[in-house]
Design a protein around this motif. Structure first.
Motif, short mmCIF file in Angstrom:
data_model
loop_
_atom_site.label_atom_id
_atom_site.label_comp_id
_atom_site.label_asym_id
_atom_site.label_seq_id
_atom_site.Cartn_x
_atom_site.Cartn_y
_atom_site.Cartn_z
N ARG A 125 0.84 -1.20 0.00
CA ARG A 125 0.00 0.00 0.00
C ARG A 125 0.87 1.25 0.00
NH1 ARG A 125 -4.54 1.83 4.54
NH2 ARG A 125 -5.67 3.25 3.14
N ARG A 140 -3.84 8.45 -3.85
CA ARG A 140 -3.27 7.32 -3.12
C ARG A 140 -4.36 6.52 -2.41
NH1 ARG A 140 0.10 7.33 -6.15
NH2 ARG A 140 2.34 7.56 -5.89
N TYR A 144 -4.97 2.72 -3.49
CA TYR A 144 -4.44 1.80 -2.49
C TYR A 144 -5.36 1.78 -1.27
CZ TYR A 144 -0.28 2.17 -5.42
OH TYR A 144 0.59 2.14 -6.49
N PRO A 145 -6.45 1.06 -1.34
CA PRO A 145 -7.41 1.02 -0.23
C PRO A 145 -6.90 0.24 0.96
CG PRO A 145 -8.05 -0.52 -1.95
CD PRO A 145 -6.88 0.25 -2.49
N ALA A 146 -7.66 0.28 2.04
CA ALA A 146 -7.25 -0.37 3.29
C ALA A 146 -7.41 -1.88 3.26
CB ALA A 146 -8.04 0.22 4.46
N LYS A 147 -8.19 -2.39 2.32
CA LYS A 147 -8.48 -3.82 2.27
C LYS A 147 -7.55 -4.53 1.28
CE LYS A 147 -12.25 -7.14 1.56
NZ LYS A 147 -13.68 -7.32 1.21
N SER A 148 -6.92 -5.61 1.72
CA SER A 148 -6.06 -6.41 0.84
C SER A 148 -6.89 -7.15 -0.20
CB SER A 148 -5.24 -7.40 1.67
OG SER A 148 -4.36 -6.75 2.54
N GLN A 149 -6.22 -7.63 -1.24
CA GLN A 149 -6.95 -8.26 -2.34
C GLN A 149 -6.06 -9.29 -3.03
OE1 GLN A 149 -7.62 -5.95 -6.03
NE2 GLN A 149 -9.81 -6.34 -5.75
N TYR A 209 -2.44 -7.87 -3.39
CA TYR A 209 -2.28 -6.52 -2.87
C TYR A 209 -2.29 -6.63 -1.35
CZ TYR A 209 -3.64 -1.92 -1.16
OH TYR A 209 -3.71 -0.75 -0.45
N SER A 211 -2.27 -4.67 1.93
CA SER A 211 -2.49 -3.33 2.49
C SER A 211 -1.70 -3.09 3.77
CB SER A 211 -3.99 -3.11 2.76
OG SER A 211 -4.46 -4.00 3.75
N ASP A 212 -1.30 -4.16 4.45
CA ASP A 212 -0.53 -3.97 5.68
C ASP A 212 0.98 -4.00 5.44
OD1 ASP A 212 -0.41 -6.66 5.16
OD2 ASP A 212 -1.04 -7.32 7.15
N ALA A 214 2.76 -1.17 4.12
CA ALA A 214 2.52 0.21 3.69
C ALA A 214 3.80 1.04 3.67
CB ALA A 214 1.50 0.87 4.61
#
Length: 315
Positions: A125, A140, A144-149, A209, A211-212, A214
């Motif tokens: 992220r 940004r 780059y949202p807070a939820k992984s994918q 992706y 998100s943690d 960052a």
């Protein structure tokens, strides 16, 4: 399993950082590695003949340094050359202007590759820097949202071109799987990461992706820089037409971006910036369309409306 329990059992990974006159930024990045919960097997800095102290900084922090001629830098080719020189099973790429947001970035970034052998690439992220403008901040948060994918080839049916979105500013690759698709394509104006992800997905692998994992990384582009960047994206999509043929376009995402931007600025009561935001949207659209048709334009004009002028001299 906790971070403390896993930090000593990570498989080896190499870090690769292309640099150019980035001594101050590189020092912050390399010093941040010292507090990471996992340490790289090696750090390889590929420097494009910097005129500042970049090489000295890299060596001071124990990095291996390879200096190349500035005109020889290629977004894909240089990274491929570096990747072939590494010894580890996983490759982590950063650009010199990122800064990890916490001490678990490296661990979290390579975790998906270690736990799932079908994942070819994971990317982190990107958070807005402290000096980011409101428009740069929104971009940004949108990208780059807070939820992984986790994405695979089949997701192109509903995600379109967003399926191949990733960034080598903060990304990790399974070296063998990356090698199987030829590493990074050389000779591209940019977008070596996008093309590699596209090939990995075509080969049946996945992109994560994370998100943690960052980092702080953003740009406060001017209007002309917005235009030039999207002109270059258009050039990429023209020269690498297979991306659109395989994954479709990003028109729906473009509409969502406009809606999101207006909503974001309104919620922060930055009504005066909505006009600025819309001007940028128009400039991006025009730049992209011209980039798709760059071959129709006079040769003398094209480099002047691109962010990568040196590429045109080599192409």
């Amino acid at each position: 399993m906790s971070h403390a329990e896993t930090s000593d059992t990570r498989s080896p990974f190499s870090v690769i950082i292309p640099t150019l006159n980035g001594a101050e930024q590189l020092q912050e990045l390399l010093s941040s590695f010292r507090i990471q919960t996992v340490k790289p097997h090696e750090v390889l800095v590929i420097d494009s003949s910097s005129s500042d102290d970049t090489v000295e900084v890299a060596q001071r922090y124990g990095a291996q340094v390879l200096v190349i001629d500035r005109d020889d830098f290629d977004h894909g080719g240089t990274r491929t050359m570096a990747a072939r020189r590494t010894q580890a099973e996983y490759l982590v790429f950063f650009t010199q202007d990122v800064l990890p947001a916490h001490r678990f970035v490296l661990e979290n970034l390579i975790e998906p590759l270690i736990t799932d052998s079908t994942i070819g690439v994971s990317y982190g992220r990107q958070l807005p820097c402290f000096d980011a403008s409101e428009i740069a901040r929104h971009l940004r948060l949108f990208n780059y949202p807070a939820k992984s994918q986790l994405r695979d080839f089949a997701d192109r049916s509903h995600l379109g071109l967003s399926t191949v979105f990733a960034s080598n500013s903060c990304a990790a690759y399974n070296k063998k799987l990356l090698s199987d698709v030829g590493f990074f394509r050389d000779g591209l104006i940019f977008g070596e990461d996008t093309c590699a992800v596209g090939r990995l997905l075509e080969s049946g692998h996945k992109v994560a992706y994370v998100s943690d994992a960052a980092v702080y990384h953003s740009h406060n582009y001017s209007w002309s820089e917005e235009f030039k960047r999207y002109f270059d994206i258009g050039v990429l999509h023209s020269t690498e037409k297979w991306l659109l043929d395989t994954y479709g376009n990003a028109e729906n995402r473009g509409v969502n971006y406009i809606k999101s931007g207006v909503s974001y600025l309104s919620s922060r009561r930055n009504y005066s910036l909505i006009c600025d935001f819309m001007v940028r949207v128009v400039l991006k659209f025009i730049g992209y369309r011209l980039g798709r048709r760059y071959s129709w334009l006079p040769d003398k004009i094209v480099p002047e409306i691109s962010m990568h002028q040196k590429w045109w001299r080599k192409s």
